[in-house]
Design an enzyme around this catalytic site. Structure first.
Site, PDB file in Angstrom:
ATOM      1  N   HIS A 268     -16.285   8.413  53.998  1.00  0.00           N
ATOM      2  CA  HIS A 268     -17.549   8.815  53.364  1.00  0.00           C
ATOM      3  C   HIS A 268     -17.190   9.453  52.009  1.00  0.00           C
ATOM      4  CE1 HIS A 268     -21.668   9.951  53.006  1.00  0.00           C
ATOM      5  NE2 HIS A 268     -21.739  10.955  53.849  1.00  0.00           N
ATOM      6  N   HIS A 307     -19.576  -0.949  52.150  1.00  0.00           N
ATOM      7  CA  HIS A 307     -20.649   0.020  52.410  1.00  0.00           C
ATOM      8  C   HIS A 307     -21.442  -0.471  53.607  1.00  0.00           C
ATOM      9  CE1 HIS A 307     -24.039   2.698  51.667  1.00  0.00           C
ATOM     10  NE2 HIS A 307     -23.201   3.381  50.919  1.00  0.00           N
ATOM     11  N   ASP A 363     -17.799   5.509  44.993  1.00  0.00           N
ATOM     12  CA  ASP A 363     -16.545   6.266  44.925  1.00  0.00           C
ATOM     13  C   ASP A 363     -15.437   5.538  44.176  1.00  0.00           C
ATOM     14  OD1 ASP A 363     -17.330   8.555  46.356  1.00  0.00           O
ATOM     15  OD2 ASP A 363     -17.177   7.458  48.243  1.00  0.00           O
TER      16      ASP A 363
HETATM   17  N1  ACO Z   1     -11.271  -2.667  53.010  1.00  0.00           N
HETATM   18  C1  ACO Z   1     -10.960  -3.720  53.801  1.00  0.00           C
HETATM   19  N2  ACO Z   1     -11.780  -4.248  54.723  1.00  0.00           N
HETATM   20  C2  ACO Z   1     -12.969  -3.684  54.855  1.00  0.00           C
HETATM   21  C3  ACO Z   1     -13.378  -2.579  54.073  1.00  0.00           C
HETATM   22  C4  ACO Z   1     -12.477  -2.084  53.120  1.00  0.00           C
HETATM   23  N3  ACO Z   1     -12.817  -1.048  52.344  1.00  0.00           N
HETATM   24  N4  ACO Z   1     -14.640  -2.208  54.432  1.00  0.00           N
HETATM   25  C5  ACO Z   1     -15.011  -3.053  55.406  1.00  0.00           C
HETATM   26  N5  ACO Z   1     -13.996  -3.947  55.660  1.00  0.00           N
HETATM   27  C6  ACO Z   1     -14.032  -5.064  56.620  1.00  0.00           C
HETATM   28  C7  ACO Z   1     -13.817  -4.590  58.041  1.00  0.00           C
HETATM   29  O1  ACO Z   1     -12.459  -4.626  58.401  1.00  0.00           O
HETATM   30  C8  ACO Z   1     -14.647  -5.580  58.817  1.00  0.00           C
HETATM   31  O2  ACO Z   1     -13.922  -6.792  58.890  1.00  0.00           O
HETATM   32  P1  ACO Z   1     -13.962  -7.672  60.263  1.00  0.00           P
HETATM   33  O3  ACO Z   1     -15.413  -8.047  60.457  1.00  0.00           O
HETATM   34  O4  ACO Z   1     -13.069  -8.822  59.987  1.00  0.00           O
HETATM   35  O5  ACO Z   1     -13.451  -6.772  61.332  1.00  0.00           O
HETATM   36  C9  ACO Z   1     -15.847  -5.852  57.917  1.00  0.00           C
HETATM   37  O6  ACO Z   1     -15.355  -5.608  56.578  1.00  0.00           O
HETATM   38  C10 ACO Z   1     -17.041  -4.934  58.195  1.00  0.00           C
HETATM   39  O7  ACO Z   1     -16.581  -3.602  58.095  1.00  0.00           O
HETATM   40  P2  ACO Z   1     -17.068  -2.398  59.001  1.00  0.00           P
HETATM   41  O8  ACO Z   1     -15.948  -1.416  59.134  1.00  0.00           O
HETATM   42  O9  ACO Z   1     -17.671  -2.930  60.263  1.00  0.00           O
HETATM   43  O10 ACO Z   1     -18.223  -1.795  58.101  1.00  0.00           O
HETATM   44  P3  ACO Z   1     -18.933  -0.408  58.302  1.00  0.00           P
HETATM   45  O11 ACO Z   1     -20.307  -0.596  57.813  1.00  0.00           O
HETATM   46  O12 ACO Z   1     -18.757   0.103  59.696  1.00  0.00           O
HETATM   47  O13 ACO Z   1     -18.106   0.579  57.340  1.00  0.00           O
HETATM   48  C11 ACO Z   1     -17.373   1.695  55.389  1.00  0.00           C
HETATM   49  C12 ACO Z   1     -18.533   0.922  56.066  1.00  0.00           C
HETATM   50  C13 ACO Z   1     -16.931   2.843  56.300  1.00  0.00           C
HETATM   51  C14 ACO Z   1     -17.880   2.280  54.084  1.00  0.00           C
HETATM   52  C15 ACO Z   1     -16.206   0.724  55.135  1.00  0.00           C
HETATM   53  O14 ACO Z   1     -16.616  -0.316  54.259  1.00  0.00           O
HETATM   54  C16 ACO Z   1     -14.973   1.428  54.567  1.00  0.00           C
HETATM   55  O15 ACO Z   1     -14.145   1.932  55.328  1.00  0.00           O
HETATM   56  N6  ACO Z   1     -14.803   1.446  53.208  1.00  0.00           N
HETATM   57  C17 ACO Z   1     -13.698   2.163  52.603  1.00  0.00           C
HETATM   58  C18 ACO Z   1     -13.995   3.665  52.521  1.00  0.00           C
HETATM   59  C19 ACO Z   1     -15.036   3.976  51.473  1.00  0.00           C
HETATM   60  O16 ACO Z   1     -14.963   3.542  50.326  1.00  0.00           O
HETATM   61  N7  ACO Z   1     -16.008   4.794  51.881  1.00  0.00           N
HETATM   62  C20 ACO Z   1     -17.089   5.254  50.981  1.00  0.00           C
HETATM   63  C21 ACO Z   1     -18.374   4.611  51.356  1.00  0.00           C
HETATM   64  S1  ACO Z   1     -19.635   5.034  50.214  1.00  0.00           S
HETATM   65  C22 ACO Z   1     -20.037   6.629  50.632  1.00  0.00           C
HETATM   66  O17 ACO Z   1     -19.935   7.054  51.742  1.00  0.00           O
HETATM   67  C23 ACO Z   1     -20.477   7.441  49.619  1.00  0.00           C
END
Ligand code: ACO
Length: 429
Positions: A268, A307, A363
């Protein structure tokens, strides 16, 4: 007009129920009627991470993740970032309308009049180790304010609520700057209520950009716009945490402290710090392909990408990227921007990210700006928290006025042991 109901048939029993549809949702409690045996608990929804569950009705912020739209109280984020100050946006979020010129002057004065912090809070902030993470310090500072202002418990009194809102908006930047300077052995710089919110914050941090003791207006405006971009984002992890806590009628300091705890995590608000560490680790554009291979091999996540809601460009990320170059004109460039731009360009053309609809989020570029302005990496999530404070408070005010809200209390699917005999201590395996 078609009938606004959803008919569900339970194929275990043939039982059919009809649920009312309102705003494209059905009441989850209606499913409880579906039972196989009369004494069954009844059916529930299973939704870890609340991917498809609306927990409230809200009028504060609208996000359309597929189209990349973000609006506060109906106003597009692009317009607010261009035209409005952070405190003006705070007023909008809290009271639902943009202030007139005279109301804005009054509001600015009321917030800035609250910027001095209690001596008790100063004493507390001096007890942390010099290398304490600023998010842990901020959580403690906000929780401590609950003890300095016990009247905050009167959460159902609107005037008391407003006093706590003003205190939090005014005092949090002072507490952050005080802790930052204290941790470095530097003397505190008192707030200057004659300055704007962001000017005053940079002044208290000791970031006089132009050498004559004043803050460069480009940097102050950049800070203000970054705060505007972070000001609210509907029912995200930290806001949901805040609503959960406040649903028990806990005071707003405890609720905001909990929200800051949720924001701290790298998935987050902690992502801005994690992005900077990632870019520094990559270190060279030539190393980007190898790093992306590690991401695709699920060894690491590409921080600042992806996201839960946006499956398109996060509109805030595009504004942040533009601000970066405006700031660099004043501070000189941050070499990490070249790595970030190339990383984004490579990732958004790569099938792994395209197929999962992963784009830069707010971010991705913000930390590069904060670093160029002189902020240490570990304070980045705190800057996010300062920006998000009016949004949390607006959501809290809305919650307190919502007659449909009840204490937050999710259900579980219990998959543990059934009742079993209790073994005396000497007979355990
Ligand atoms: N890098 C690589 N792969 C990713 C990323 C990433 N940043 N984000 C999602 N994925 C992939 C997952 O592995 C998943 O792949 P799969 O279907 O093959 O297993 C798919 O994309 C869906 O991802 P989820 O984790 O199910 O998405 P979720 O909605 O639960 O998570 C989150 C969202 C936590 C923001 C995620 O994208 C992440 O970890 N991003 C990196 C951290 C980040 O930048 N956070 C800030 C978010 S913005 C904010 O809070 C202000």
């Amino acid at each position: 007009m078609s009938k606004q109901t959803l008919t569900i048939t339970d194929n275990r029993t043939g039982q059919t129920i009809e649920l009312p549809i309102e705003h494209d949702t059905v009441p989850a409690i209606g499913l409880r009627q579906l039972k196989v045996q009369a004494d069954d608990f009844g059916m529930m929804l299973y939704d870890p991470g609340y991917t498809n569950t609306a927990s409230c009705k809200s009028q504060v912020t609208f996000v359309d993740g597929d189209k990349g739209i973000l609006r506060y109280r109906g106003y597009p984020i692009e317009r607010l970032a261009k035209e409005s100050t952070f405190l003006e946006v705070a007023y909008l979020l809290l009271f639902g309308e943009l202030p007139t010129a005279s109301k804005l002057t009054d509001w600015n004065a009321r917030v800035m009049a609250q910027t001095r912090i209690d001596d008790g809070l100063k004493n507390l902030l001096q007890t942390f180790p010099a290398d304490a993470h600023p998010m842990g310090v901020l959580i403690s500072a906000v929780a401590a304010m609950s003890t300095f202002y016990p009247e905050a418990k009167q959460v159902h009194d609107s005037e008391t609520r407003l006093r706590q809102v003003l205190r939090m908006l005014g005092q949090l930047p002072t507490a952050v700057a005080f802790a930052y300077r204290n941790g470095r052995g530097l003397p505190a710089i008192e707030p200057d209520a004659a300055l704007g919110y962001s000017d005053n914050f940079l002044h208290m941090m000791g970031f006089a950009g132009d050498g004559d003791g004043g803050i460069d207006p480009v940097l102050a405006r950049a800070m203000d716009v970054l705060f505007v971009l972070h000001a609210d984002h509907e029912q995200n992890c930290s806001t949901s945490a805040l609503r959960n806590i406040a649903s028990s009628d806990a005071d707003p300091y405890c609720a905001v402290a909990g929200a800051i705890g949720a924001l701290y995590g790298p998935l987050h608000g902690g992502a801005n710090e994690a992005v900077l560490r990632m870019l520094a680790e990559i270190g060279d554009v030539k190393k980007i392909p190898a790093y992306l291979d590690r991401v695709k091999g699920r060894e690491v996540r590409l921080m600042g990408f992806g996201h839960r809601v946006y499956k398109n460009y996060d509109p805030r990320a595009q504004i942040v990227k533009k601000i970066a170059y405006e700031v660099f004109d004043v501070t000189g460039s941050n070499p990490l921007i070249d790595i970030a731009v190339e990383l984004e360009r490579t990732a958004i053309e790569d099938d792994y990210f395209v197929s999962r609809r992963l784009y830069p989020n707010v971010d991705f570029y913000s930390g590069i700006i904060y670093q160029a302005m002189g902020f240490p990496v570990e304070i980045f999530p705190v800057l996010f928290a300062l920006g998000r404070t009016p949004g949390w408070l607006a959501q809290w005010m809305e919650l307190m006025g919502d007659a449909e809200q009840r204490i937050a209390r999710p259900r579980q699917i219990y998959l543990g042991e059934g009742e079993r005999p209790y073994p005396p201590i000497g007979e355990r395996g």
